[in-house]
Design a protein around this motif. Structure first.
Motif, PDB file in Angstrom:
ATOM      1  N   THR A   1       1.042  -1.180  -0.290  1.00 23.59           N
ATOM      2  CA  THR A   1      -0.005  -0.102  -0.168  1.00 23.59           C
ATOM      3  C   THR A   1       0.833   0.940   0.242  1.00 23.59           C
ATOM      4  OG1 THR A   1      -0.038  -0.023   2.492  1.00 23.59           O
ATOM      5  CG2 THR A   1      -2.003  -1.244   1.743  1.00 23.59           C
ATOM      6  N   VAL A   2       0.411   2.307  -0.333  1.00 22.46           N
ATOM      7  CA  VAL A   2       1.179   3.852  -0.545  1.00 22.46           C
ATOM      8  C   VAL A   2       0.323   4.468   0.252  1.00 22.46           C
ATOM      9  CG1 VAL A   2       0.676   3.869  -3.220  1.00 22.46           C
ATOM     10  CG2 VAL A   2       2.087   5.029  -1.763  1.00 22.46           C
ATOM     11  N   LEU A   3       0.038   6.007   0.800  1.00 24.94           N
ATOM     12  CA  LEU A   3      -0.981   7.006   1.715  1.00 24.94           C
ATOM     13  C   LEU A   3      -0.309   7.680   0.250  1.00 24.94           C
ATOM     14  CD1 LEU A   3      -0.401   7.318   5.122  1.00 24.94           C
ATOM     15  CD2 LEU A   3      -2.876   6.472   4.187  1.00 24.94           C
ATOM     16  N   GLY A   4      -1.860   8.153  -0.107  1.00 29.08           N
ATOM     17  CA  GLY A   4      -1.676   9.712  -1.162  1.00 29.08           C
ATOM     18  C   GLY A   4      -2.947  10.235  -1.222  1.00 29.08           C
ATOM     19  N   ASP A   5      -3.419  10.905  -1.088  1.00 23.74           N
ATOM     20  CA  ASP A   5      -4.696  12.107  -1.369  1.00 23.74           C
ATOM     21  C   ASP A   5      -4.399  12.772  -2.785  1.00 23.74           C
ATOM     22  OD1 ASP A   5      -6.689  13.610  -0.963  1.00 23.74           O
ATOM     23  OD2 ASP A   5      -6.428  14.032   0.608  1.00 23.74           O
ATOM     24  N   LEU A   6      -5.649  12.684  -3.730  1.00 23.92           N
ATOM     25  CA  LEU A   6      -5.049  12.819  -4.866  1.00 23.92           C
ATOM     26  C   LEU A   6      -5.535  14.531  -4.679  1.00 23.92           C
ATOM     27  CD1 LEU A   6      -7.499  10.525  -6.027  1.00 23.92           C
ATOM     28  CD2 LEU A   6      -5.163  11.456  -7.012  1.00 23.92           C
ATOM     29  N   GLU A   7      -6.270  15.568  -3.428  1.00 23.69           N
ATOM     30  CA  GLU A   7      -6.205  16.664  -3.146  1.00 23.69           C
ATOM     31  C   GLU A   7      -4.845  17.664  -2.748  1.00 23.69           C
ATOM     32  OE1 GLU A   7     -10.221  18.279  -2.350  1.00 23.69           O
ATOM     33  OE2 GLU A   7     -10.319  16.194  -1.454  1.00 23.69           O
ATOM     34  N   ASN A   8      -3.828  16.092  -2.385  1.00 23.23           N
ATOM     35  CA  ASN A   8      -2.704  17.196  -2.079  1.00 23.23           C
ATOM     36  C   ASN A   8      -1.450  16.815  -3.142  1.00 23.23           C
ATOM     37  OD1 ASN A   8      -3.867  18.183   0.372  1.00 23.23           O
ATOM     38  ND2 ASN A   8      -3.919  16.256   1.032  1.00 23.23           N
ATOM     39  N   ASP A   9      -0.346  16.449  -3.116  1.00 27.03           N
ATOM     40  CA  ASP A   9       0.991  16.042  -3.836  1.00 27.03           C
ATOM     41  C   ASP A   9       1.038  14.433  -3.376  1.00 27.03           C
ATOM     42  OD1 ASP A   9       3.464  16.495  -4.853  1.00 27.03           O
ATOM     43  OD2 ASP A   9       4.625  16.183  -3.418  1.00 27.03           O
ATOM     44  N   ILE A  10       0.663  13.974  -4.430  1.00 30.66           N
ATOM     45  CA  ILE A  10       0.982  12.635  -4.803  1.00 30.66           C
ATOM     46  C   ILE A  10       2.065  12.162  -5.222  1.00 30.66           C
ATOM     47  CG2 ILE A  10      -1.498  12.034  -4.370  1.00 30.66           C
ATOM     48  CD1 ILE A  10      -0.384  12.423  -7.723  1.00 30.66           C
ATOM     49  N   SER A  11       3.262  12.580  -5.899  1.00 29.72           N
ATOM     50  CA  SER A  11       4.317  12.403  -6.293  1.00 29.72           C
ATOM     51  C   SER A  11       4.962  11.349  -5.500  1.00 29.72           C
ATOM     52  CB  SER A  11       5.421  13.754  -6.764  1.00 29.72           C
ATOM     53  OG  SER A  11       5.577  14.610  -5.625  1.00 29.72           O
ATOM     54  N   HIS A  12       4.955  10.672  -4.693  1.00 30.32           N
ATOM     55  CA  HIS A  12       5.328  10.212  -3.780  1.00 30.32           C
ATOM     56  C   HIS A  12       4.699   8.388  -3.987  1.00 30.32           C
ATOM     57  CE1 HIS A  12       2.385  11.641  -1.042  1.00 30.32           C
ATOM     58  NE2 HIS A  12       2.332  10.001  -1.241  1.00 30.32           N
ATOM     59  N   THR A  13       3.769   8.424  -4.864  1.00 33.20           N
ATOM     60  CA  THR A  13       2.986   7.220  -4.484  1.00 33.20           C
ATOM     61  C   THR A  13       3.878   6.308  -5.996  1.00 33.20           C
ATOM     62  OG1 THR A  13       1.301   8.369  -6.463  1.00 33.20           O
ATOM     63  CG2 THR A  13       1.396   8.635  -3.626  1.00 33.20           C
ATOM     64  N   ILE A  14       4.133   7.391  -6.949  1.00 32.91           N
ATOM     65  CA  ILE A  14       4.077   6.088  -7.682  1.00 32.91           C
ATOM     66  C   ILE A  14       5.897   5.766  -8.542  1.00 32.91           C
ATOM     67  CG2 ILE A  14       5.307   8.503  -9.509  1.00 32.91           C
ATOM     68  CD1 ILE A  14       2.332   7.559 -10.699  1.00 32.91           C
ATOM     69  N   VAL A  15       6.857   5.909  -7.458  1.00 31.85           N
ATOM     70  CA  VAL A  15       7.654   5.556  -6.764  1.00 31.85           C
ATOM     71  C   VAL A  15       8.088   4.369  -7.663  1.00 31.85           C
ATOM     72  CG1 VAL A  15       9.992   5.552  -5.906  1.00 31.85           C
ATOM     73  CG2 VAL A  15       8.877   7.820  -5.237  1.00 31.85           C
TER      74      VAL A  15
END
Length: 208
Positions: free
Chosen positions: A49-63
């Motif tokens: 899993t990875v934490l990410g909120d589409l209303e905020n920065d999500i660049s880390h989710t894709i690593v």
């Protein structure tokens, strides 16, 4: 094995996508969740899993991902910030991370949002996200289903660039179509609509 980031993994269709990916011999899912407590349901199945909120920065989710399935949606509550801007953020992050393919769950009617007054705002958000993806440098597939049902999937669909009719399709068959679209040799740089039908999903994708 390729790692597939699933945005919208906690949604009804997203969960089905994650399950299909987990049982695949080609793909490994990474479930993107918005809240910490949502991790447990996936981690219990040994799914990353990875934490990410589409209303905020999500660049880390894709690593750690090779490809993306965008199946997120606001349920009509935040169509601009999630369905449109959230999707655009994910597309931009994917471009910066050399993602090999981006599969977008869109909606029938997104080609001409003004043809449906009741869903105009939602369809316009989907339209704008789709157009942004088309203009990106990513390899993409945009899947536009009719009205989603919770009926058991048949593994068969009706598929065309434009079907010129409205109808239903099960979430099972939508999820199956999204996952099959991830393959390198399937429907690249393509946008199409799907409904319940009589053609096996694999064959329908080949024919397009």
């Amino acid at each position: 094995m390729e790692n597939i980031l699933v945005a919208g993994a906690t949604g009804t269709t997203g969960k089905k996508v994650v399950k299909l990916l987990k049982s695949s011999q080609y793909f490994e899912p990474i479930a993107m969740v918005r809240k910490e407590h949502q991790k447990a349901q996936f981690e219990a199945q040994h799914i990353e899993t990875v934490l990410g909120d589409l209303e905020n920065d999500i660049s880390h989710t894709i690593v750690n991902a090779n490809k993306v399935v965008f199946a997120a949606g606001s349920g009509g509550e935040k169509v601009k910030s999630v369905d449109q801007e959230g999707a655009i953020k994910m597309i931009e992050a994917s471009q910066n991370s050399n993602i090999k393919k981006f599969v977008m769950l869109s909606s029938m009617g997104a080609e001409q949002p003004d043809s449906n007054n009741d869903l105009y705002e939602y369809l316009m958000a989907k339209h704008n996200a789709d157009e942004f993806l088309k203009s990106s440098n990513l390899n993409y597939t945009i899947v536009r289903p009719g009205s989603l049902t919770n009926n058991k999937g048949t593994g068969k669909i009706k598929l065309a660039k434009s079907l010129n009719e409205f109808g239903n399709i099960s979430r099972d068959d939508v999820a199956q179509t999204l996952v099959r679209s991830l393959h390198d040799d399937a429907v690249n740089q393509s946008t199409f609509e799907i409904l319940e039908g009589e053609t096996l999903i694999g064959k329908a994708l080949e024919d397009i």
